[in-house]
Design a protein around this motif. Structure first.
Motif, PDB file in Angstrom:
ATOM      1  N   VAL A 142       0.847  -1.201   0.000  1.00  0.00           N
ATOM      2  CA  VAL A 142       0.000   0.000   0.000  1.00  0.00           C
ATOM      3  C   VAL A 142       0.879   1.247   0.000  1.00  0.00           C
ATOM      4  N   VAL A 143       1.893   1.241   0.867  1.00  0.00           N
ATOM      5  CA  VAL A 143       2.800   2.383   0.969  1.00  0.00           C
ATOM      6  C   VAL A 143       3.473   2.637  -0.385  1.00  0.00           C
ATOM      7  N   GLU A 144       3.862   1.556  -1.038  1.00  0.00           N
ATOM      8  CA  GLU A 144       4.512   1.706  -2.340  1.00  0.00           C
ATOM      9  C   GLU A 144       3.537   2.288  -3.364  1.00  0.00           C
ATOM     10  N   ALA A 145       2.290   1.807  -3.304  1.00  0.00           N
ATOM     11  CA  ALA A 145       1.297   2.298  -4.265  1.00  0.00           C
ATOM     12  C   ALA A 145       1.005   3.785  -4.052  1.00  0.00           C
ATOM     13  N   GLY A 184       0.466  17.476  35.620  1.00  0.00           N
ATOM     14  CA  GLY A 184       1.115  16.196  35.322  1.00  0.00           C
ATOM     15  C   GLY A 184       0.449  15.380  34.230  1.00  0.00           C
ATOM     16  N   THR A 185      -0.571  15.936  33.554  1.00  0.00           N
ATOM     17  CA  THR A 185      -1.146  15.177  32.435  1.00  0.00           C
ATOM     18  C   THR A 185      -1.156  16.032  31.171  1.00  0.00           C
ATOM     19  N   LEU A 186      -1.049  15.305  30.077  1.00  0.00           N
ATOM     20  CA  LEU A 186      -1.033  15.963  28.782  1.00  0.00           C
ATOM     21  C   LEU A 186      -2.302  15.511  28.078  1.00  0.00           C
ATOM     22  N   SER A 187      -3.311  16.381  28.046  1.00  0.00           N
ATOM     23  CA  SER A 187      -4.606  15.887  27.593  1.00  0.00           C
ATOM     24  C   SER A 187      -5.040  16.459  26.248  1.00  0.00           C
ATOM     25  N   SER A 188      -4.184  17.281  25.658  1.00  0.00           N
ATOM     26  CA  SER A 188      -4.570  17.786  24.351  1.00  0.00           C
ATOM     27  C   SER A 188      -3.335  18.099  23.519  1.00  0.00           C
ATOM     28  N   LEU A 189      -3.244  17.446  22.364  1.00  0.00           N
ATOM     29  CA  LEU A 189      -2.129  17.670  21.444  1.00  0.00           C
ATOM     30  C   LEU A 189      -2.687  18.127  20.105  1.00  0.00           C
ATOM     31  N   PRO A 190      -1.906  18.859  19.316  1.00  0.00           N
ATOM     32  CA  PRO A 190      -2.364  19.200  17.968  1.00  0.00           C
ATOM     33  C   PRO A 190      -2.380  17.965  17.064  1.00  0.00           C
ATOM     34  N   TRP A 191      -3.134  18.020  15.955  1.00  0.00           N
ATOM     35  CA  TRP A 191      -3.200  16.915  14.987  1.00  0.00           C
ATOM     36  C   TRP A 191      -1.792  16.576  14.495  1.00  0.00           C
ATOM     37  N   PRO A 192      -1.402  15.347  14.291  1.00  0.00           N
ATOM     38  CA  PRO A 192      -2.191  14.119  14.443  1.00  0.00           C
ATOM     39  C   PRO A 192      -2.195  13.581  15.871  1.00  0.00           C
ATOM     40  N   GLY A 193      -1.455  14.246  16.778  1.00  0.00           N
ATOM     41  CA  GLY A 193      -1.451  13.800  18.166  1.00  0.00           C
ATOM     42  C   GLY A 193      -2.838  13.824  18.775  1.00  0.00           C
ATOM     43  N   SER A 194      -3.728  14.672  18.227  1.00  0.00           N
ATOM     44  CA  SER A 194      -5.091  14.759  18.749  1.00  0.00           C
ATOM     45  C   SER A 194      -5.827  13.436  18.571  1.00  0.00           C
ATOM     46  N   LYS A 195      -5.416  12.662  17.574  1.00  0.00           N
ATOM     47  CA  LYS A 195      -6.030  11.347  17.373  1.00  0.00           C
ATOM     48  C   LYS A 195      -5.809  10.493  18.623  1.00  0.00           C
ATOM     49  N   LYS A 209       5.828   8.426  -2.305  1.00  0.00           N
ATOM     50  CA  LYS A 209       6.633   9.007  -1.233  1.00  0.00           C
ATOM     51  C   LYS A 209       6.144  10.367  -0.760  1.00  0.00           C
ATOM     52  N   ARG A 210       5.103  10.901  -1.407  1.00  0.00           N
ATOM     53  CA  ARG A 210       4.763  12.289  -1.119  1.00  0.00           C
ATOM     54  C   ARG A 210       3.591  12.474  -0.162  1.00  0.00           C
ATOM     55  N   THR A 211       3.073  11.407   0.390  1.00  0.00           N
ATOM     56  CA  THR A 211       1.983  11.570   1.352  1.00  0.00           C
ATOM     57  C   THR A 211       2.564  12.125   2.657  1.00  0.00           C
ATOM     58  N   PRO A 212       1.746  12.842   3.441  1.00  0.00           N
ATOM     59  CA  PRO A 212       2.237  13.360   4.728  1.00  0.00           C
ATOM     60  C   PRO A 212       2.810  12.248   5.604  1.00  0.00           C
ATOM     61  N   GLU A 213       2.139  11.089   5.560  1.00  0.00           N
ATOM     62  CA  GLU A 213       2.619   9.984   6.390  1.00  0.00           C
ATOM     63  C   GLU A 213       3.993   9.506   5.926  1.00  0.00           C
ATOM     64  N   ALA A 214       4.154   9.349   4.615  1.00  0.00           N
ATOM     65  CA  ALA A 214       5.437   8.858   4.100  1.00  0.00           C
ATOM     66  C   ALA A 214       6.554   9.835   4.436  1.00  0.00           C
ATOM     67  N   MET A 215       6.236  11.116   4.386  1.00  0.00           N
ATOM     68  CA  MET A 215       7.273  12.108   4.691  1.00  0.00           C
ATOM     69  C   MET A 215       7.613  12.090   6.181  1.00  0.00           C
ATOM     70  N   ALA A 216       6.584  11.925   7.020  1.00  0.00           N
ATOM     71  CA  ALA A 216       6.841  11.840   8.463  1.00  0.00           C
ATOM     72  C   ALA A 216       7.677  10.602   8.780  1.00  0.00           C
ATOM     73  N   MET A 217       7.371   9.499   8.090  1.00  0.00           N
ATOM     74  CA  MET A 217       8.104   8.261   8.337  1.00  0.00           C
ATOM     75  C   MET A 217       9.558   8.391   7.883  1.00  0.00           C
ATOM     76  N   SER A 218       9.758   9.058   6.749  1.00  0.00           N
ATOM     77  CA  SER A 218      11.139   9.289   6.287  1.00  0.00           C
ATOM     78  C   SER A 218      11.892  10.134   7.293  1.00  0.00           C
TER      79      SER A 218
END
Ligand code: SF4
Lengths: 473, 243
Positions: A394-397, A438-449, A400-409
């Motif tokens: 799927v990744v190959e299909a 002592g808790t982190l309860s809100s992060l920006p996207w994609p951490g918000s997921k 390399k230019r998806t946000p995820e692929a760039m984050a992974m690189s």
């Protein structure tokens, strides 16, 4: 060549479909109850056999031999069936198979056929194709009747109406000529029985799938629980069987292995109530015309994939669905295919053969890789291994230019060098300033997921390696 | 020291986010006579990349892992999923290396290599144990963690209902299928709460991050503590909660 109907046209991607399904508390209740019960039963049925692991390995090796020598065994099967008075047809894809079957039905001059529950015919959308040709296909398996009359889609391989409860079934059966008087299981079964009996007695043509096809003897085997299959396989004049090419077995003796593996894994029974087997045509007994349609529909291209091909060992027992924590919560329709659950996640995208399709590409990710499926699979399909393998495709299909692929690189670049990694650790520890109490309860996207439903850990100021260096370095 | 030469592979997550777990492993192993080293060139085993479909990125990480750890007698990781990644998948990503076959999850190392079950720990709390999927099904650690826990003085072990069900973490699954992951987590938390335990433990900080993140959000009052921290805790040097 048309689109492969193994995945349903217009289905949302898995995460989107799952979101809707998860909101349906009735569905989740029905599924939890059903899967928990069958899970426990399977475990006891399997524990009775001291040689279960050996049986699994035997099943695996017979199937691997079949896959390695598929051409030989199929030709042997064709010869044996032909010898015994049957006619063999070869279908490259769904369209071809549907055309062959429709022609055969029309040649018998009838507009109604009865059907034995079959995954292969559901995969190719045969009922819809027959309807387009003016032929009414009547499902006769109880759960299939519920799906068909409810104008619904299946959600399980073995129990396609597993998502329905008794009250819903009573409502669906209200359209029968003699509807059920209550939602008591006996009343429901009685109503279905009356409805089906008429169909069995009047049908000229029956259509079935096949659990196994024995190359040496040309025997087809259908395994079932209700006896509706036996009616279809013996009463009508003409029988048409659609069988996936991978269902061939070399020898009659091989059934010894599979007739132990299948019922115990599937319905948790030592033996299923009805096992029908026939070889071609027997004059004066049963259908006098027999057609076997051998279906490819993406199987040979699946076979070409060294890792992915193990999915073709599948005997459709559905044990992997019943133990899957994802399936238990989303149900089967979220997978957008007649093959849901873990096997669906690896088989449907391979048969469909197009990982550029968003929906198919989302299926290999519909798993936490917990491995419960592999543990129970009677033919030892390493489903997690195939899932990660397909994810790579799927990744190959996607490129390399998806946000995820760039984050992974970027992540790989960081991990590629200790100094970069240490710098990233320091940067990461700055997130501690986002924490409150002592808790982190809100992060920006994609951490918000993550933080939509869970708190995130607060990264401490000093990493372990910094501590080690300070104390031991 | 004369004991076995052990390299610690705390994993990148524990190194960065849960340093107390790694310190606990050092304390525990040294108490049991091991000569513990932490080679600083280590980073990540590549599991996230591999499991998400980026095997090509994981390949150089697997090679680097072998370079860093090949010269040690044993490598110990307080993580079933990372130990599983190394042992099961590294040999397919790069040439077979001694490091991959000599990598152990903590409970395996204690029970199988060191041959100890009673590690002299003291932990006076009510604890339930969640067997993480990869330790259970990939490595096959079986009841080793439970045997270790049963030998801890003061510890009251309570069985977790439906223990073998996944907590819903699954790496990037937790983000890609966040709703399904959360539904799995909800059931896991309900089971944890049904036990009445004060502490839920496991051999993997990634799963504990999921379970703990959920418990903290609902202010359940149940803490997550890594198995290593329980086993490192003694009468003299008891476990203390980090804020
Ligand atoms: S993949 Fe295995 S467990 Fe799942 S349906 Fe097929 S044979 Fe059964």
């Amino acid at each position: 060549m048309g689109r492969n109907p193994v995945t349903w046209l217009g289905s949302p991607t898995f995460p989107d479909a799952a979101r809707d399904a998860l909101g349906d508390t009735q569905l989740r209740g029905n599924l939890r109850k059903a899967t928990t019960t069958i899970r426990g039963k399977r475990e006891s049925a399997v524990a009775e056999l001291g040689d279960w692991e050996e049986l699994r390995r035997a099943g695996e090796s017979v199937k691997d031999d079949v896959l390695a020598n598929l051409d030989t065994y199929l030709e042997r099967l064709e010869a044996a069936v032909t010898d015994r008075g049957g006619v063999v047809h070869w279908a490259r894809d769904a369209e071809e198979a549907n055309r062959i079957v429709l022609d055969l039905v029309q040649a018998e001059d009838t507009d109604e056929v009865v059907k034995v529950k079959s995954m292969a015919t559901a995969e190719i959308g045969l009922n819809e194709a027959l309807a387009d040709g003016g032929v009414n296909a009547i499902e006769t398996d109880l759960a299939e009747v519920i799906v068909q009359l409810g104008d619904d889609r299946p959600s399980h391989i073995l129990v396609p109406a597993i998502h329905r409860n008794r009250a819903e079934i009573k409502e669906i059966f209200a359209q029968m000529p003699e509807p059920p008087t209550s939602d008591d299981p006996h009343a429901l079964a009685e109503a279905a029985r009356k409805y089906l009996r008429r169909k069995f007695l009047s049908a000229k043509v029956a259509i079935s799938g096949a659990n196994f096809g024995v190359a040496d003897t040309g025997s087809i085997v259908v395994v079932e629980s209700e006896g509706n299959g036996r009616m279809c396989l013996t009463l009508p004049e003409t029988l048409i069987t659609v069988m996936g090419v991978e269902k061939v077995l070399p020898r009659w003796q091989d059934l010894e292995v599979f007739l132990q593996l299948l019922p115990r894994s599937s319905t948790a029974e030592r033996m299923n109530p009805y096992t029908s087997t026939w070889s071609g045509v027997t004059p004066g007994d049963g259908p006098q015309k027999f057609h076997l349609v051998l279906l490819d529909n993406g199987r040979t291209s699946t076979l070409a994939d060294e890792v992915g091909r193990q999915a073709l060992r599948c005997i459709r027992c559905s044990a992997c669905l019943n133990v899957c924590p994802v399936y238990e919560r989303t149900g089967g329709q979220a997978y957008g295919s007649v093959y849901p659950g873990p096997i669906g996640a690896i088989l449907a995208p391979q048969l469909a053969g197009d990982l550029h399709d968003e929906q198919a590409a989302s299926l290999p990710y519909a798993s936490s890789l917990c491995g419960a499926c592999y543990e129970v699979c009677p033919v030892r399909i390493n489903i997690p291994e195939v899932l990660t393998h397909l994810r790579a495709e799927v990744v190959e299909a996607k490129g390399k230019r998806t946000p995820e692929a760039m984050a992974m690189s970027a992540a790989a670049w960081v991990f590629g060098d200790r100094r970069r990694y240490e710098a990233a650790q320091k940067a990461g520890s700055l997130t501690r300033f986002l924490a409150r109490d002592g808790t982190l309860s809100s992060l920006p996207w994609p951490g918000s997921k993550w933080t939509d439903t869970r708190d995130a850990p607060v990264v401490p100021k000093e990493s372990f390696r910094a501590w080690w260096r300070r104390n031991r370095g | 020291m004369s004991g076995p030469r052990v390299a610690l592979f705390p994993t990148c997550l524990t190194d960065t986010v849960y340093p107390e777990t790694a310190k606990a492993v050092v304390r525990l192993l040294e108490r049991l006579g091991c000569d513990v080293d932490f080679p600083l060139d280590q980073t990540c085993c590549g599991q996230m990349h591999f499991n998400t479909g980026y095997a090509e990125h994981a390949r150089p990480m697997a090679r680097a892992y072998a370079d860093v750890f090949d010269s040690y007698d044993h490598v110990v990781a307080p993580s079933g999923s990372c130990a599983g990644m190394v042992r099961e998948n590294h040999p397919n990503l790069c040439a077979a290396s001694p490091a991959a076959t000599r990598t152990y999850e903590l409970s395996e190392f204690l029970v199988d290599v060191l041959g100890v079950v009673d590690v002299g720990a003291h932990f006076p709390h009510r604890v339930t144990y969640h067997p993480t999927c990869h330790s259970l099904r990939m490595l096959g650690v079986g009841d080793k963690p439970l045997r270790l826990l049963r030998a801890v003085s003061g510890l009251e072990l309570v069985a977790l209902p439906q223990a073998e069900q996944c907590c819903g973490f699954g790496g990037t699954f937790a983000l890609k299928n966040a709703e399904t992951s959360t539904a799995m987590l909800a059931d896991k938390m309900r089971c944890v709460q049904d036990t009445g335990a004060q502490v839920v433990t496991a051999g993997d900080n990634s799963c504990l991050m999921q379970i703990g993140g959920g418990l903290s959000r609902m202010r359940a009052g149940v803490r997550t503590v890594h198995l290593a921290e329980i086993l490192a805790s003694t009468q003299e040097e008891p476990w203390v909660a980090t804020p």
